[in-house]
Scaffold this motif. Structure first.
Motif, short mmCIF file in Angstrom:
data_model
loop_
_atom_site.label_atom_id
_atom_site.label_comp_id
_atom_site.label_asym_id
_atom_site.label_seq_id
_atom_site.Cartn_x
_atom_site.Cartn_y
_atom_site.Cartn_z
N VAL A 34 0.83 -1.20 0.00
CA VAL A 34 0.00 0.00 0.00
C VAL A 34 0.87 1.26 0.00
CG1 VAL A 34 -1.67 1.32 1.37
CG2 VAL A 34 -1.95 -1.13 1.10
N LEU A 35 2.04 1.18 0.60
CA LEU A 35 2.92 2.34 0.68
C LEU A 35 3.62 2.66 -0.63
CD1 LEU A 35 4.52 1.63 4.15
CD2 LEU A 35 2.81 3.36 3.59
N VAL A 36 3.77 1.68 -1.50
CA VAL A 36 4.47 1.88 -2.77
C VAL A 36 3.72 2.91 -3.61
CG1 VAL A 36 5.12 0.78 -4.95
CG2 VAL A 36 5.54 -0.40 -2.77
N GLY A 37 4.45 3.90 -4.10
CA GLY A 37 3.86 4.94 -4.94
C GLY A 37 4.50 6.29 -4.66
N THR A 38 3.90 7.32 -5.21
CA THR A 38 4.40 8.69 -5.05
C THR A 38 3.57 9.41 -4.00
OG1 THR A 38 5.12 8.76 -7.36
CG2 THR A 38 4.84 10.87 -6.25
N SER A 70 7.81 22.69 -2.33
CA SER A 70 7.17 21.46 -2.81
C SER A 70 8.04 20.27 -2.41
CB SER A 70 6.99 21.50 -4.33
OG SER A 70 8.25 21.54 -4.97
N GLY A 71 7.46 19.08 -2.52
CA GLY A 71 8.23 17.89 -2.20
C GLY A 71 7.53 16.62 -2.63
N THR A 72 8.30 15.60 -2.92
CA THR A 72 7.77 14.28 -3.25
C THR A 72 8.64 13.21 -2.62
OG1 THR A 72 9.01 14.17 -5.33
CG2 THR A 72 6.73 14.94 -5.48
N LEU A 73 7.99 12.11 -2.31
CA LEU A 73 8.65 10.93 -1.78
C LEU A 73 8.12 9.75 -2.59
CD1 LEU A 73 10.33 9.43 0.37
CD2 LEU A 73 8.32 9.53 1.85
N VAL A 74 8.99 9.07 -3.31
CA VAL A 74 8.59 7.94 -4.13
C VAL A 74 9.11 6.67 -3.46
CG1 VAL A 74 8.73 6.85 -6.40
CG2 VAL A 74 8.68 9.35 -6.22
N LEU A 75 8.17 5.80 -3.04
CA LEU A 75 8.52 4.52 -2.45
C LEU A 75 8.32 3.44 -3.51
CD1 LEU A 75 6.70 4.91 1.00
CD2 LEU A 75 9.09 5.41 0.43
N LYS A 76 9.38 2.74 -3.83
CA LYS A 76 9.33 1.73 -4.90
C LYS A 76 9.16 0.33 -4.30
CE LYS A 76 12.22 4.60 -7.81
NZ LYS A 76 13.44 4.69 -8.58
N ASP A 77 8.60 -0.58 -5.09
CA ASP A 77 8.35 -1.92 -4.59
C ASP A 77 9.61 -2.75 -4.38
OD1 ASP A 77 8.91 -2.39 -7.25
OD2 ASP A 77 7.02 -3.36 -7.71
N GLN A 82 13.10 7.54 -3.57
CA GLN A 82 13.65 8.80 -4.06
C GLN A 82 12.91 9.91 -3.32
OE1 GLN A 82 12.87 7.88 -8.33
NE2 GLN A 82 14.85 8.90 -8.58
N TYR A 83 13.66 10.87 -2.83
CA TYR A 83 13.09 11.97 -2.05
C TYR A 83 13.61 13.28 -2.62
CZ TYR A 83 12.98 15.25 1.91
OH TYR A 83 12.83 16.35 2.71
N LYS A 155 -0.56 10.26 -0.47
CA LYS A 155 -0.30 9.45 -1.66
C LYS A 155 -1.03 10.02 -2.87
CE LYS A 155 0.16 4.71 -3.14
NZ LYS A 155 -0.05 3.30 -2.78
N ARG A 156 -0.30 10.07 -3.97
CA ARG A 156 -0.86 10.53 -5.25
C ARG A 156 -1.60 9.36 -5.90
NH1 ARG A 156 3.49 12.55 -9.44
NH2 ARG A 156 3.94 13.97 -7.70
N TYR A 157 -2.82 9.61 -6.34
CA TYR A 157 -3.61 8.56 -7.02
C TYR A 157 -3.90 8.95 -8.43
CZ TYR A 157 -4.22 6.37 -2.52
OH TYR A 157 -3.98 5.75 -1.32
#
Length: 157
Positions: A34-38, A70-77, A82-83, A155-157
């Motif tokens: 569930v955490l995987v994503g941007t 601004s900011g993003t955190l990408v959690l990959k499977d 990447q932050y 989380k971005r959907y």
């Protein structure tokens, strides 16, 4: 070999966090899938409300007052991340007036692991361990006025 050592170090670092979790995720726990994503930065909560944009409306969410952050955190499977987030300083001027100076970007990559309630990040002293709360990832700070109390990602959907 270097990659094996890196992953072994990550496992040893994250093992205490993961070993304290319950067998089930419970109502508030998140699975790693569930955490995987941007995840996008949606709040930078301050210790006091301010009116930086001069519209007469006070807000304790700095993103309501300043557009340069601004900011993003990408959690990959594959358990890497990447932050990237804007750097900024908040400076008190006079009479409860503040100035925000945005400059550059802070970024990092590394590995992540979660026990369903927290996410631990290897490779970044900026992120360290973040809390999971509802549909949010929260980085709590301990800064005094006019400091940042927390960063909130959704989380971005």
């Amino acid at each position: 070999m270097k990659k094996i050592k890196s992953h072994s170090l990550l496992l040893l670092t994250l093992l205490p966090i993961l070993s304290c979790s319950d067998d089930g995720n419970g109502d508030n726990g998140f699975s790693s899938a569930v955490l995987v994503g941007t995840w996008d930065l949606v709040e930078v909560n301050l210790s006091a409300a301010v009116d930086l944009d001069g519209d007469g409306q006070l807000s304790s969410n700095l993103l309501d007052e300043e557009t340069c952050i601004s900011g993003t955190l990408v959690l990959k499977d594959d358990t890497t991340y990447q932050y990237e987030q804007s750097n900024f300083n908040i400076t008190a001027i006079t009479n409860n007036q503040y100035y925000v100076d945005c400059f550059g970007t802070n970024s990092s990559t590394g590995a992540w692991a979660s026990d369903g309630n927290e996410i631990a990040f290897q490779g970044s002293v900026t992120l360290d361990v973040l809390q999971l709360d509802g549909n949010r990832i929260i980085k709590n700070e301990d800064n005094e006025l006019p400091g940042v109390e927390s960063y909130v990602y959704e989380k971005r959907y």
